[in-house]
Design a protein around this motif. Structure first.
Motif, PDB file in Angstrom:
ATOM      1  N   LEU A  51      10.055  19.554  66.284  1.00 37.45           N
ATOM      2  CA  LEU A  51       9.681  18.197  66.658  1.00 37.45           C
ATOM      3  C   LEU A  51       8.278  17.856  66.151  1.00 37.45           C
ATOM      4  N   LEU A  52       7.371  18.819  66.220  1.00 40.56           N
ATOM      5  CA  LEU A  52       6.019  18.600  65.704  1.00 40.56           C
ATOM      6  C   LEU A  52       6.033  18.354  64.203  1.00 40.56           C
ATOM      7  N   VAL A  53       6.795  19.159  63.485  1.00 41.78           N
ATOM      8  CA  VAL A  53       6.903  18.984  62.033  1.00 41.78           C
ATOM      9  C   VAL A  53       7.461  17.598  61.722  1.00 41.78           C
ATOM     10  N   GLY A  54       8.511  17.218  62.443  1.00 42.52           N
ATOM     11  CA  GLY A  54       9.087  15.898  62.227  1.00 42.52           C
ATOM     12  C   GLY A  54       8.102  14.781  62.543  1.00 42.52           C
ATOM     13  N   SER A  55       7.310  14.956  63.596  1.00 46.21           N
ATOM     14  CA  SER A  55       6.319  13.944  63.964  1.00 46.21           C
ATOM     15  C   SER A  55       5.246  13.793  62.891  1.00 46.21           C
ATOM     16  N   LEU A  56       4.727  14.914  62.396  1.00 49.35           N
ATOM     17  CA  LEU A  56       3.683  14.867  61.369  1.00 49.35           C
ATOM     18  C   LEU A  56       4.225  14.332  60.046  1.00 49.35           C
ATOM     19  N   TRP A  57       5.449  14.699  59.708  1.00 47.83           N
ATOM     20  CA  TRP A  57       6.036  14.195  58.472  1.00 47.83           C
ATOM     21  C   TRP A  57       6.283  12.689  58.575  1.00 47.83           C
ATOM     22  N   THR A  58       6.684  12.239  59.760  1.00 46.34           N
ATOM     23  CA  THR A  58       6.851  10.794  59.984  1.00 46.34           C
ATOM     24  C   THR A  58       5.529  10.066  59.823  1.00 46.34           C
ATOM     25  N   SER A  59       4.476  10.668  60.353  1.00 46.58           N
ATOM     26  CA  SER A  59       3.141  10.077  60.210  1.00 46.58           C
ATOM     27  C   SER A  59       2.768   9.943  58.734  1.00 46.58           C
ATOM     28  N   TYR A  60       3.027  10.998  57.985  1.00 45.95           N
ATOM     29  CA  TYR A  60       2.744  10.969  56.545  1.00 45.95           C
ATOM     30  C   TYR A  60       3.552   9.866  55.850  1.00 45.95           C
ATOM     31  N   TYR A  61       4.834   9.786  56.172  1.00 47.74           N
ATOM     32  CA  TYR A  61       5.707   8.806  55.522  1.00 47.74           C
ATOM     33  C   TYR A  61       5.275   7.381  55.854  1.00 47.74           C
ATOM     34  N   LEU A  62       4.952   7.128  57.118  1.00 50.16           N
ATOM     35  CA  LEU A  62       4.540   5.790  57.529  1.00 50.16           C
ATOM     36  C   LEU A  62       3.237   5.371  56.853  1.00 50.16           C
ATOM     37  N   GLN A  63       2.320   6.318  56.675  1.00 51.03           N
ATOM     38  CA  GLN A  63       1.053   5.995  56.029  1.00 51.03           C
ATOM     39  C   GLN A  63       1.222   5.772  54.526  1.00 51.03           C
ATOM     40  N   VAL A  64       2.065   6.604  53.889  1.00 48.39           N
ATOM     41  CA  VAL A  64       2.286   6.445  52.453  1.00 48.39           C
ATOM     42  C   VAL A  64       2.987   5.125  52.159  1.00 48.39           C
ATOM     43  N   ARG A  65       3.980   4.797  52.969  1.00 45.19           N
ATOM     44  CA  ARG A  65       4.743   3.559  52.769  1.00 45.19           C
ATOM     45  C   ARG A  65       4.036   2.339  53.357  1.00 45.19           C
ATOM     46  N   LYS A  66       2.931   2.584  54.055  1.00 38.48           N
ATOM     47  CA  LYS A  66       2.151   1.512  54.698  1.00 38.48           C
ATOM     48  C   LYS A  66       3.026   0.687  55.633  1.00 38.48           C
ATOM     49  N   ILE A  67       3.811   1.418  56.433  1.00 34.24           N
ATOM     50  CA  ILE A  67       4.659   0.776  57.447  1.00 34.24           C
ATOM     51  C   ILE A  67       3.847   0.644  58.727  1.00 34.24           C
ATOM     52  N   ARG A  68       3.573  -0.578  59.153  1.00 25.47           N
ATOM     53  CA  ARG A  68       2.718  -0.809  60.311  1.00 25.47           C
ATOM     54  C   ARG A  68       3.515  -1.217  61.543  1.00 25.47           C
ATOM     55  N   ALA A  69       4.781  -1.589  61.370  1.00 22.14           N
ATOM     56  CA  ALA A  69       5.567  -2.103  62.496  1.00 22.14           C
ATOM     57  C   ALA A  69       5.897  -1.015  63.508  1.00 22.14           C
ATOM     58  N   GLU A 336      -2.362  15.877  70.176  1.00 21.30           N
ATOM     59  CA  GLU A 336      -1.946  14.487  70.398  1.00 21.30           C
ATOM     60  C   GLU A 336      -0.457  14.313  70.115  1.00 21.30           C
ATOM     61  N   ASN A 337       0.015  14.818  68.983  1.00 23.79           N
ATOM     62  CA  ASN A 337       1.437  14.690  68.648  1.00 23.79           C
ATOM     63  C   ASN A 337       2.313  15.450  69.641  1.00 23.79           C
ATOM     64  N   PHE A 338       1.844  16.619  70.040  1.00 22.12           N
ATOM     65  CA  PHE A 338       2.620  17.440  70.971  1.00 22.12           C
ATOM     66  C   PHE A 338       2.745  16.744  72.322  1.00 22.12           C
ATOM     67  N   ILE A 339       1.675  16.078  72.762  1.00 25.39           N
ATOM     68  CA  ILE A 339       1.690  15.416  74.065  1.00 25.39           C
ATOM     69  C   ILE A 339       2.754  14.321  74.111  1.00 25.39           C
ATOM     70  N   PHE A 340       2.851  13.525  73.057  1.00 34.32           N
ATOM     71  CA  PHE A 340       3.838  12.448  73.055  1.00 34.32           C
ATOM     72  C   PHE A 340       5.261  13.008  73.005  1.00 34.32           C
ATOM     73  N   ILE A 341       5.461  14.086  72.278  1.00 29.27           N
ATOM     74  CA  ILE A 341       6.769  14.751  72.288  1.00 29.27           C
ATOM     75  C   ILE A 341       7.074  15.278  73.688  1.00 29.27           C
ATOM     76  N   TYR A 342       6.065  15.874  74.296  1.00 28.37           N
ATOM     77  CA  TYR A 342       6.175  16.428  75.644  1.00 28.37           C
ATOM     78  C   TYR A 342       6.601  15.342  76.642  1.00 28.37           C
ATOM     79  N   LEU A 343       6.009  14.157  76.519  1.00 29.94           N
ATOM     80  CA  LEU A 343       6.345  13.065  77.428  1.00 29.94           C
ATOM     81  C   LEU A 343       7.804  12.650  77.265  1.00 29.94           C
TER      82      LEU A 343
END
Length: 493
Positions: A51-69, A336-343
């Motif tokens: 889940l952490l890997v997926g969260s960080l990879w999502t962060s990377y993808y959103l920043q590269v694609r400049k997806i703000r929504a 930070e990423n782990f906490i949101f997954i934890y929630l």
């Protein structure tokens, strides 16, 4: 990937139900085979890491694609919820217990890196320029928010529409837990958009002090649990709060200054790896020592980080300066990423929680009212004093906090995991219902307020793309390190 994990997990759990190595059903007792216990612990850790890997990879993808929504924190929460639901409906309980939210893990492993990095990254010049506004919101705003929300919950419980029995002290405790804001999502978006440094500093400064204030307030109210509360209790509570906060601050500052003195008067900078380790250990020592003395470890760690950056930093070797900076940032990012997954996981893996939809709606309404009471009246008072001071000096007197800043401050008040961890300490007949309410409210505020922050910046017309000098620090550090390395190579040659 998640479907593959779920399928394999279900097969493993089904096999466990028929495994002869267990004495009795796994649902009825503890695992008796250490190898089996290690297997399921490994599965639990693998799920969290995936889940952490997926969260960080999502962060990377959103920043590269400049997806703000969509923000990564919202994705992390939903991913945690989906996996938590799969674990909940699966047979067996061991993995479910292993990934459930535990306040001891949160306070001892996840929260300290975030607080330490906040203190270490604090821009002291901007903080000092806005110190009055920050302290007004961090102390006055948090107190108003806790009291208003506590009163709303107490009145709702007093009406007896849901059969709740919530004493006033417990209602104030819940108010304190839900006064802890979590600006991770907001500040991440602010960094992306490069929002006006003044607004950024006020929200950042309020949030890091607000968490500490909320924790001390919660611990103070808990000391009155089971006791008769009178008017004198208010002064006693304020006295306990000020004593705890002040002593905790001094512990952190003393540890930071002591570290700076040790670094300055020793040759340990010749051993950067040892130097880096000692700096981290000194910082964490302040946290656990303060907690051990029944003070606030969060306050101590925060001011230890501030002291380390502004005193010990100049006595560190260049390599240690870079190492400490990026180690603190890395640990904070992971936490930070782990906490949101934890929630997200906790919504389905916490089996003792009791969900009361009407109470959740009332609490959401109460949070909006309490945040309004903490932001807009205080903003008017701050603007009044700012105008009066400007008039006395004969200067132009624009508002210190324009209307759009006030609305953004209100919108930035989403609740965080600190409240969920504090709620674990709630006591009483309806403790499980209150814990469930806190958890759901935290998740909802992150999704609703955090997910719409970028759009709010556009609606309010807040300045973005503002250049700052803070990003130049990395370039200077790397440049100094390269020069140092070139000098060493020259000496060897």
């Amino acid at each position: 990937m998640l479907s593959a994990i779920a399928t394999s997990l279900l097969r493993s759990l089904s096999k466990r139900d028929n495994d002869a190595d267990f004495s009795g059903s796994p649902d009825d007792g503890e695992l008796n085979d250490p190898s089996q216990e290690e297997q399921y612990s490994s599965w639990a850790l693998f799920i969290l890491i995936a889940l952490l890997v997926g969260s960080l990879w999502t962060s990377y993808y959103l920043q590269v694609r400049k997806i703000r929504a969509v923000h990564e924190t919202v994705v992390s929460i939903f991913a945690g919820m989906i996996v938590g639901l799969i674990i909940r409906v699966s047979p067996g309980h061991y993995i479910q217990d292993a990934v459930s939210f535990k306040s001891s893990y949160f306070f001892n492993m996840l929260l300290p890196p975030i607080i330490l990095n906040c203190g270490y990254e604090l821009h002291l010049a901007n903080f000092s320029r806005n110190i009055g506004t920050i302290l007004a919101f961090a102390f006055g705003g948090t107190f108003v928010s806790a009291v208003v929300l506590g009163c709303i919950l107490y009145v709702w419980a007093f009406l007896g529409l849901e059969g709740l029995k919530v004493p006033f002290v417990i209602a104030l405790s819940v108010g304190a837990t839900l006064s802890a804001t979590d600006p991770v999502t907001i500040l991440s978006i602010f960094n992306t958009y490069k929002v006006d440094p003044k607004l950024y500093t006020i929200i950042f400064g309020e949030s890091i002090l607000n968490d500490a204030v909320s924790i001390v307030m919660f611990e103070t109210t808990q000391k009155f649990h089971g006791e008769s509360v009178g008017f004198s209790s208010l002064f006693q509570g304020v006295g306990l709060f000020l004593m705890t906060f002040t002593i905790s601050l001094l512990i952190g500052a003393i540890v930071g200054v002591t570290t700076a003195v040790i670094l300055r008067h020793s040759q340990i900078k010749n051993f950067p790896s040892i130097e880096t380790c000692l700096i981290m250990l000194f910082a964490y020592a302040s946290y656990f020592f303060s907690n051990g003395c029944h003070m606030s470890g969060i306050v101590s760690l925060l001011f230890c980080g501030v002291t380390l950056k502004h005193y010990a930093f100049f006595s560190m070797s260049k390599r240690t300066q870079i190492s400490v900076k990026y180690i603190f940032q890395t640990l904070s990012q992971l936490s930070e990423n782990f906490i949101f997954i934890y929630l997200g996981l906790s919504l389905f893996t916490e089996v003792e929680l009791v969900y009361k939809p009407v109470l959740i709606v009332v609490t959401m309404f109460g949070i909006c009212v309490s945040r309004w009471a903490a932001v807009f009246p205080l903003s008017r008072i701050i603007n009044f004093f700012h105008r009066a001071r400007a008039r006395a000096l004969g200067n132009p007197y624009p508002d210190e906090l324009p209307q759009q800043y006030q609305v953004m401050l209100f919108w930035a008040g989403l609740r965080g995991a600190v409240g969920v961890a504090l709620a674990a300490g709630l006591e009483g007949e309806d403790a499980n219902a209150l814990r469930a309410t806190v958890l759901v409210v935290v998740v909802l505020t992150v999704i609703v307020f955090g997910g719409t922050t970028a759009r709010m910046l556009e609606i309010l017309g807040i300045a973005t793309g503002v250049a700052t000098d803070e990003d130049d620090d990395d370039v200077e550090l790397w440049g100094a390190m390269v020069e140092q390395r070139q000098g060493q190579d020259g000496q060897v040659a």
